[in-house]
Write a protein that holds these residues in place. Structure first.
Motif, PDB file in Angstrom:
ATOM      1  N   THR A   1      41.639 106.982   7.390  1.00 61.14           N
ATOM      2  CA  THR A   1      41.365 108.293   7.963  1.00 61.14           C
ATOM      3  C   THR A   1      40.023 108.849   7.495  1.00 61.14           C
ATOM      4  O   THR A   1      39.660 108.706   6.330  1.00 61.14           O
ATOM      5  N   ILE A   2      39.324 109.486   8.431  1.00 57.32           N
ATOM      6  CA  ILE A   2      38.158 110.297   8.083  1.00 57.32           C
ATOM      7  C   ILE A   2      38.608 111.746   8.302  1.00 57.32           C
ATOM      8  O   ILE A   2      38.930 112.128   9.430  1.00 57.32           O
TER       9      ILE A   2
ATOM     10  N   PHE B   1      37.134 101.242  11.205  1.00 58.23           N
ATOM     11  CA  PHE B   1      35.718 101.507  11.416  1.00 58.23           C
ATOM     12  C   PHE B   1      34.932 100.324  10.861  1.00 58.23           C
ATOM     13  O   PHE B   1      35.182  99.905   9.724  1.00 58.23           O
ATOM     14  N   GLY B   2      33.998  99.766  11.660  1.00 58.87           N
ATOM     15  CA  GLY B   2      33.283  98.587  11.187  1.00 58.87           C
ATOM     16  C   GLY B   2      31.998  98.296  11.918  1.00 58.87           C
ATOM     17  O   GLY B   2      31.520  99.079  12.738  1.00 58.87           O
ATOM     18  N   ILE B   3      31.445  97.127  11.597  1.00 56.45           N
ATOM     19  CA  ILE B   3      30.179  96.640  12.163  1.00 56.45           C
ATOM     20  C   ILE B   3      30.384  95.202  12.630  1.00 56.45           C
ATOM     21  O   ILE B   3      31.024  94.405  11.941  1.00 56.45           O
ATOM     22  N   THR B   4      29.819  94.865  13.787  1.00 54.42           N
ATOM     23  CA  THR B   4      29.813  93.492  14.291  1.00 54.42           C
ATOM     24  C   THR B   4      28.374  93.015  14.418  1.00 54.42           C
ATOM     25  O   THR B   4      27.550  93.693  15.026  1.00 54.42           O
ATOM     26  N   CYS B   5      28.081  91.861  13.821  1.00 53.01           N
ATOM     27  CA  CYS B   5      26.780  91.202  13.986  1.00 53.01           C
ATOM     28  C   CYS B   5      26.962  90.113  15.046  1.00 53.01           C
ATOM     29  O   CYS B   5      28.023  89.481  15.121  1.00 53.01           O
TER      30      CYS B   5
ATOM     31  N   THR C   1      32.170 112.848   6.908  1.00 57.44           N
ATOM     32  CA  THR C   1      31.356 111.709   7.343  1.00 57.44           C
ATOM     33  C   THR C   1      31.632 110.518   6.445  1.00 57.44           C
ATOM     34  O   THR C   1      31.768 110.663   5.236  1.00 57.44           O
ATOM     35  N   PHE C   2      31.720 109.341   7.062  1.00 59.22           N
ATOM     36  CA  PHE C   2      31.844 108.089   6.322  1.00 59.22           C
ATOM     37  C   PHE C   2      30.671 107.202   6.722  1.00 59.22           C
ATOM     38  O   PHE C   2      30.440 106.974   7.903  1.00 59.22           O
TER      39      PHE C   2
ATOM     40  N   SER D   1      30.781 110.337  11.890  1.00 58.16           N
ATOM     41  CA  SER D   1      30.895 111.751  11.555  1.00 58.16           C
ATOM     42  C   SER D   1      31.977 112.398  12.413  1.00 58.16           C
ATOM     43  O   SER D   1      31.847 112.480  13.637  1.00 58.16           O
ATOM     44  N   ASN D   2      33.029 112.864  11.772  1.00 63.21           N
ATOM     45  CA  ASN D   2      34.119 113.542  12.464  1.00 63.21           C
ATOM     46  C   ASN D   2      33.689 114.995  12.681  1.00 63.21           C
ATOM     47  O   ASN D   2      33.478 115.735  11.724  1.00 63.21           O
TER      48      ASN D   2
END
Length: 124
Positions: free
Chosen positions: A84-85, A65-69, A90-91, A54-55
């Motif tokens: 860009t956000i 922007f990402g996720i790491t498992c 919000t993304f 959320s900007n």
């Protein structure tokens, strides 16, 4: 009159129980957040993770922007947005199913201006 009272009580009880049995999915979601200019929040469901960025400023937030498992077999990062956000936007990523061997936990991240910002780490 007695039948009407019993029917009314049964109806109220049923409505109350239905309301308790099916809470909204968003209300039940527990988000763990960090960050001020861009709030980075993470949540989980089983071995799936979702991140919300959320900007909170009027300026755009640029980056990846990402996720790491992570788990006993190492770690695996997935970029969900490279761009860009916009300000005050919000993304939210889709649910990410962490692969077998990488199901110890997950964290979200944002790479901007040569720096990396992380969410809290969650454990499955």
């Amino acid at each position: 009159m007695k039948k009407i009272a019993h029917f009314a009580l049964a109806t109220l009880t049923t409505i109350s129980l239905v309301g308790l049995a099916s809470p909204s999915a968003e209300a039940a979601t527990k988000w763990y957040c960090s960050g001020k200019l861009t709030a980075r929040c993470i949540t989980k469901s089983g071995t799936k993770a979702k991140v919300k960025f959320s900007n909170t400023t009027s300026r755009s937030a640029k980056g990846k922007f990402g996720i790491t498992c992570y788990g006993p077999d190492g770690q695996n990062a997935k970029v969900y947005k490279d761009g860009t956000i916009p300000g005050y936007d919000t993304f939210t990523t889709s649910w990410r199913q962490c692969p077998k061997g990488l199901r110890t936990g997950a964290y979200g991240w944002q790479m901007s201006n040569g720096k990396v910002y992380y969410t809290d780490s969650i454990r499955f």
